[in-house]
Design an enzyme around this catalytic site. Structure first.
Site, mmCIF file in Angstrom:
data_model
loop_
_atom_site.group_PDB
_atom_site.id
_atom_site.type_symbol
_atom_site.label_atom_id
_atom_site.label_comp_id
_atom_site.label_asym_id
_atom_site.label_seq_id
_atom_site.Cartn_x
_atom_site.Cartn_y
_atom_site.Cartn_z
ATOM 1 N N GLU A 114 -27.959 -90.834 87.809
ATOM 2 C CA GLU A 114 -28.550 -92.033 88.406
ATOM 3 C C GLU A 114 -29.939 -91.695 88.919
ATOM 4 O O GLU A 114 -30.244 -90.528 89.146
ATOM 5 C CB GLU A 114 -27.703 -92.484 89.606
ATOM 6 C CG GLU A 114 -26.317 -92.889 89.242
ATOM 7 C CD GLU A 114 -25.405 -92.943 90.465
ATOM 8 O OE1 GLU A 114 -25.909 -93.084 91.593
ATOM 9 O OE2 GLU A 114 -24.195 -92.830 90.268
ATOM 10 N N LYS A 116 -32.640 -91.362 91.832
ATOM 11 C CA LYS A 116 -32.556 -91.121 93.280
ATOM 12 C C LYS A 116 -33.606 -92.001 93.937
ATOM 13 O O LYS A 116 -34.795 -91.690 93.916
ATOM 14 C CB LYS A 116 -32.785 -89.639 93.591
ATOM 15 C CG LYS A 116 -32.526 -89.320 95.046
ATOM 16 C CD LYS A 116 -32.495 -87.832 95.283
ATOM 17 C CE LYS A 116 -32.048 -87.485 96.687
ATOM 18 N NZ LYS A 116 -32.810 -88.134 97.747
ATOM 19 N N ASP A 118 -35.911 -93.705 96.527
ATOM 20 C CA ASP A 118 -36.532 -93.149 97.724
ATOM 21 C C ASP A 118 -36.597 -94.237 98.786
ATOM 22 O O ASP A 118 -37.602 -94.916 98.939
ATOM 23 C CB ASP A 118 -37.930 -92.635 97.372
ATOM 24 C CG ASP A 118 -38.432 -91.675 98.431
ATOM 25 O OD1 ASP A 118 -37.647 -91.305 99.319
ATOM 26 O OD2 ASP A 118 -39.611 -91.305 98.363
ATOM 27 N N TYR A 225 -24.841 -97.602 94.903
ATOM 28 C CA TYR A 225 -24.511 -96.485 94.015
ATOM 29 C C TYR A 225 -23.207 -95.768 94.332
ATOM 30 O O TYR A 225 -22.946 -94.691 93.810
ATOM 31 C CB TYR A 225 -25.656 -95.475 93.979
ATOM 32 C CG TYR A 225 -26.200 -95.065 95.338
ATOM 33 C CD1 TYR A 225 -25.401 -94.421 96.262
ATOM 34 C CD2 TYR A 225 -27.533 -95.331 95.674
ATOM 35 C CE1 TYR A 225 -25.906 -94.050 97.493
ATOM 36 C CE2 TYR A 225 -28.045 -94.955 96.899
ATOM 37 C CZ TYR A 225 -27.229 -94.311 97.805
ATOM 38 O OH TYR A 225 -27.721 -93.938 99.023
ATOM 39 N N LYS A 312 -34.540 -82.843 92.522
ATOM 40 C CA LYS A 312 -35.758 -83.426 93.099
ATOM 41 C C LYS A 312 -36.954 -83.132 92.197
ATOM 42 O O LYS A 312 -37.145 -81.982 91.786
ATOM 43 C CB LYS A 312 -36.015 -82.826 94.489
ATOM 44 C CG LYS A 312 -34.913 -83.121 95.504
ATOM 45 C CD LYS A 312 -35.045 -84.485 96.140
ATOM 46 C CE LYS A 312 -36.004 -84.480 97.271
ATOM 47 N NZ LYS A 312 -35.532 -84.330 98.584
ATOM 48 N N CYS A 406 -48.863 -65.595 124.380
ATOM 49 C CA CYS A 406 -48.354 -66.969 124.395
ATOM 50 C C CYS A 406 -49.489 -67.937 124.742
ATOM 51 O O CYS A 406 -50.187 -67.727 125.740
ATOM 52 C CB CYS A 406 -47.237 -67.071 125.426
ATOM 53 S SG CYS A 406 -46.678 -68.757 125.685
ATOM 54 N N CYS A 409 -48.583 -69.385 128.441
ATOM 55 C CA CYS A 409 -48.506 -68.620 129.688
ATOM 56 C C CYS A 409 -49.200 -67.260 129.599
ATOM 57 O O CYS A 409 -49.238 -66.518 130.579
ATOM 58 C CB CYS A 409 -47.046 -68.457 130.120
ATOM 59 S SG CYS A 409 -46.115 -67.367 129.045
ATOM 60 N N CYS A 424 -42.090 -65.896 122.877
ATOM 61 C CA CYS A 424 -42.643 -65.627 124.192
ATOM 62 C C CYS A 424 -41.447 -65.229 125.043
ATOM 63 O O CYS A 424 -40.518 -66.019 125.211
ATOM 64 C CB CYS A 424 -43.315 -66.877 124.763
ATOM 65 S SG CYS A 424 -43.637 -66.690 126.520
ATOM 66 N N CYS A 430 -42.285 -69.630 131.566
ATOM 67 C CA CYS A 430 -43.209 -70.228 130.596
ATOM 68 C C CYS A 430 -42.881 -71.718 130.530
ATOM 69 O O CYS A 430 -41.739 -72.108 130.230
ATOM 70 C CB CYS A 430 -43.042 -69.565 129.233
ATOM 71 S SG CYS A 430 -44.047 -70.325 127.950
HETATM 72 S S1 IVH Z 1 -24.982 -90.644 96.397
HETATM 73 C C1 IVH Z 1 -21.686 -88.494 98.718
HETATM 74 N N1 IVH Z 1 -26.726 -91.740 94.779
HETATM 75 O O1 IVH Z 1 -30.127 -89.617 98.679
HETATM 76 C C2 IVH Z 1 -22.825 -88.988 97.915
HETATM 77 N N2 IVH Z 1 -27.491 -91.055 96.916
HETATM 78 O O2 IVH Z 1 -29.574 -86.711 100.030
HETATM 79 C C3 IVH Z 1 -23.772 -89.826 98.646
HETATM 80 N N3 IVH Z 1 -29.848 -91.554 97.365
HETATM 81 O O3 IVH Z 1 -28.175 -90.063 101.558
HETATM 82 C C4 IVH Z 1 -25.058 -90.172 98.070
HETATM 83 N N4 IVH Z 1 -30.300 -92.491 95.425
HETATM 84 O O4 IVH Z 1 -29.740 -91.967 100.804
HETATM 85 C C5 IVH Z 1 -26.526 -91.185 95.983
HETATM 86 N N5 IVH Z 1 -28.144 -92.762 93.240
HETATM 87 C C6 IVH Z 1 -27.953 -92.225 94.443
HETATM 88 C C7 IVH Z 1 -28.981 -92.120 95.406
HETATM 89 C C8 IVH Z 1 -28.710 -91.517 96.644
HETATM 90 C C9 IVH Z 1 -30.784 -92.162 96.613
HETATM 91 C C10 IVH Z 1 -30.086 -91.014 98.722
HETATM 92 C C11 IVH Z 1 -29.061 -91.372 99.744
HETATM 93 C C12 IVH Z 1 -28.466 -90.078 100.205
HETATM 94 C C13 IVH Z 1 -29.540 -89.112 99.838
HETATM 95 C C14 IVH Z 1 -28.911 -87.761 99.541
#
Ligand code: IVH
Length: 694
Positions: A114, A116, A118, A225, A312, A406, A409, A424, A430
């Site tokens: 899927e 990801k 943002d 998702y 990522k 430091c 201090c 420190c 401090c």
């Molecule tokens: S699944 C247990 N699917 O990425 C699985 N997360 O670091 C839960 N996110 O907290 C997450 N796209 O906010 C899943 N297709 C996707 C996603 C997704 C974005 C985000 C989500 C999650 C974070 C994971």
């Protein structure tokens, strides 16, 4: 407050909050509680509202660093909201694939890839086809109720169609399309308001707004998702996503079932390039094992599922000049070097400071003032310096000399053998350390004195009313009421909160003391083992290192802490205030009946919840494990257990027992076990297991 004062306060709050964001996101070492963070953030928000001209366009109010704000009701998640582990290259992904293969003991599984998104994670609960509650992720255990705001999202279905379960949760991401974000920023600028840094920040900021009418004006969008429900048709993630689509949920069409790692890599390759053609931002790809039985078999680590991972995309980078390096002093005396940069625009924000981590990192990069450096921004708010453009190095530059005293201090800094950070050592006087200790002490996971925040701590120090956390317990109403902006009600609440903290159990008091390297888990272990502060204070390094998972460094810190007379005096004062310095009786193990035995709890049970069973196992000296392997001693099988797990256990000749067999094993009646267990560990519901997921 006049204009000038407002401007100064906005600047100092902005700076302070950015530093806290940095500690939270980059160092993963927050020095204040979420609550205190939110208090500062709120003050800044209200000042920015009254004096918009002074707001930093890159203000922390637009980033929402801490997640649990106190304006919303905080609600415990029915099922914990896990996050995902990250991978950054094909090799790490192939290691994940290897782990999955090994965990399942088979190659017969599918992945679902899927995008990801943002944005901002959200968990929705639907009852009888209508949205009942929307929660933010918060700390994963509890989040904010933002139902009213979520309801304003145009593509959120208000009434589901088709054959949906009566009561289920569905999770997804709230985000903003790029064009909508740009439009919104242009409108804001036309009104003289500061623009948002990027679509994610503005989606997050919008969801946490107080007025839903205002939220409705913002162009938010949503993709779902992850479905969690009882008794559905399918036991497969991909199929359930399609089903959720048929009920009316927005589910991304860019979701693919993949048969092997190569197909996953192809999907990633495609989207790494094609992501710029999307109308919204993604920061990677999420890869999930499709089958629920297999997901169950793989289970979870403390933070994330073993059946899913994020890939990522590479972070965006920019080049700029390193103007100077400054040093920050944390609560524990840890020194953090920070690069001050010539402002540069990077991935939607202007970057002026960047993380440098420690002396070794600086030496490794051979950083010099005047160097052209590369800065990168991943998901974090504060970027990091990743390299130097040596071709552009000024001719007369000399290697950077790390601070030796430091900055607060003047005490010479120390760096212990084997450690990366300088400290420190002046923890007794401090200033940031002394104040930071009190702020840590009152924090949510420590003494949880929520009637006071970091600001009040500052006021108390400035007025000379406290010098350490023990002084809190001798504060009087007359002293407190004289503080700036302190009304009668808040003064008495403050004192009440302090008094109530005397009820906090020993293990948290121990954590609150702020002994270096004694975090929550270590404090729990020490409290359990030594049972009282006196026994702990008398323990030698050898006795301490004999405790499971307590190493020499922690032991030295503990011994060093109690060796200081000042600390002994403070502890005596806390004892006089009536704090718990001994473990309560019932917190010890109930028996050792299960010592050395490992258990896997699976399915749904009639008399206990799965968590109660797990707690009973621990309370009787046993160990919980999360998967079937040859080393497993007992599988406690409930209803609707996954057939694959059962088959695997049978093939390995593992003893499969019922809930009643287990009760017999611990030789106790159902009622007294649950009572004692409940005392020891409050009931917490995790994910539903086999059969209760679709
Ligand atoms: S699944 C247990 N699917 O990425 C699985 N997360 O670091 C839960 N996110 O907290 C997450 N796209 O906010 C899943 N297709 C996707 C996603 C997704 C974005 C985000 C989500 C999650 C974070 C994971």
């Amino acid at each position: 407050m006049n204009q000038e004062q407002a401007k100064a306060r906005i600047e100092s709050l902005t700076q302070e909050l950015k530093e806290h964001n940095y500690k939270y996101y980059v160092l993963a070492q927050p020095s204040i509680s979420d609550y205190e963070f939110d208090q500062l953030l709120e003050e800044l928000q209200s000042l920015e509202k009254d004096y918009p001209a002074f707001a930093d366009p890159d203000s922390p109010t637009q980033k929402v660093g801490g997640d649990i704000t106190k304006e919303f009701t905080t609600v415990k998640h029915r099922y914990r909201m896990f996050s995902l582990g990250n991978t950054y290259n094909a090799e790490e992904l192939s290691e994940f694939d290897e782990r999955v293969r090994k965990g399942l003991g088979s190659d017969a599984f599918d992945y679902v890839c899927e995008l990801k998104f943002d944005g901002f994670a959200i968990s929705l609960n639907y009852v009888n086809g209508e949205l009942r509650q929307a929660l933010t992720r918060g700390d994963g255990e509890q989040g904010d109720d933002v139902t009213t705001n979520i309801k304003t999202i145009k593509n959120l279905p208000t009434r589901l169609k088709g054959d949906y379960p009566a009561d289920f949760d569905i999770r997804g991401e709230v985000f903003m399309h790029r064009a909508a974000f740009e439009r919104m920023n242009a409108d804001r600028e036309a009104e003289g308001l500061p623009g948002f840094a990027n679509p994610r920040n503005s989606a997050a900021g919008t969801i946490k707004m107080q007025e839903s009418a205002e939220v409705a004006k913002r162009p938010l969008d949503l993709f779902l998702y992850y479905v969690i429900a009882d008794g559905g048709q399918y036991r497969q993630h991909y199929e359930n996503l399609q089903l959720a689509k048929s009920w009316g949920f927005p589910v991304s069409e860019h979701t693919r079932k993949c048969k092997n790692l190569q197909e996953v890599l192809d999907f990633i390759d495609h989207w790494d390039k094609a992501r710029h053609d999307l109308s919204f931002e993604i920061d990677g790809v999420v890869i999930k094992v499709n089958n629920y039985d297999q997901q169950e078999e793989l289970g979870f680590t403390a933070k994330s599922p073993r059946w899913a991972i994020a890939y990522k995309f590479k972070a965006e980078a920019a080049a700029t000049i390193l103007e100077s390096v400054s040093y920050q002093v944390g609560r524990t005396g840890a020194i953090t070097p920070v690069a001050n940069l010539k402002p540069v625009f990077l991935a939607g924000t202007t970057v002026k400071r960047a993380s440098l981590y420690n002396e070794d990192q600086i030496a490794k990069l051979d950083l010099r003032i005047g160097d052209t450096v590369f800065v990168e921004k991943g998901g974090e708010i504060i970027p990091k310096v990743t390299g130097v453009d040596l071709d552009k190095r000024p001719a007369n530059s000399t290697p950077l000399e790390y601070a030796n005293v430091c900055p607060e201090c003047g005490t010479p800094l120390v760096r212990r053998a084997g450690e990366a950070l300088h400290y420190c050592p002046n923890d007794a006087s401090c200033d940031p350390q002394v104040r930071g200790k009190v702020v840590h002490y009152i924090g949510r996971k420590a003494m949880d004195i929520d009637s006071m925040g970091a600001e009040t701590v500052e006021l108390l120090f400035d007025a000379g009313l406290i010098h350490n956390y023990a002084d809190l317990y001798t504060l009087t109403f007359d002293q407190v009421i004289r503080l700036e902006r302190m009304a009668e009600k808040s003064a008495s609440n403050l004192l009440l909160g302090i008094r109530k903290s005397a009820e906090v159990p020993f293990e948290r008091v121990l954590f609150a003391l702020g002994i270096r390297m004694v975090g929550e888990t270590v404090a729990k272990k020490l409290a359990k083992k030594f049972k009282s502060i006196d026994a702990l204070a008398a323990a030698s390094v050898e006795e301490l290192t004999a405790v499971d998972e307590i190493g020499g460094k922690i032991a030295e810190q503990v011994v060093g802490f109690f060796a200081q007379e000042e600390n002994q005096r403070i502890i005596q004062k806390l004892k006089d205030a009536g704090l718990h310095f001994e473990m309560a009786e019932e917190e010890g193990p109930v028996s050792n009946a299960l010592e050395g035995k490992s258990f896997l709890v699976s399915g749904v049970f009639a008399k206990f919840s799965r968590d109660e069973l797990k707690a009973a196992i621990e309370a009787n000296g046993g160990r919980n494990v999360s998967g079937v392997s040859a080393k497993l001693d007992y599988l406690i099988a409930g209803d609707k257990m996954g057939p694959e797990k059962l088959k695997k256990a049978e093939s390995l000749n593992i003893k499969i027992i019922s809930e009643d067999d287990f009760i017999q094993m611990i030789g106790s009646s159902e009622s007294n076990t649950t009572e004692e267990v409940k005392e020891a560990e409050p009931k917490k519901k995790e994910f539903p297991s086999q059969g209760s997921l679709f």
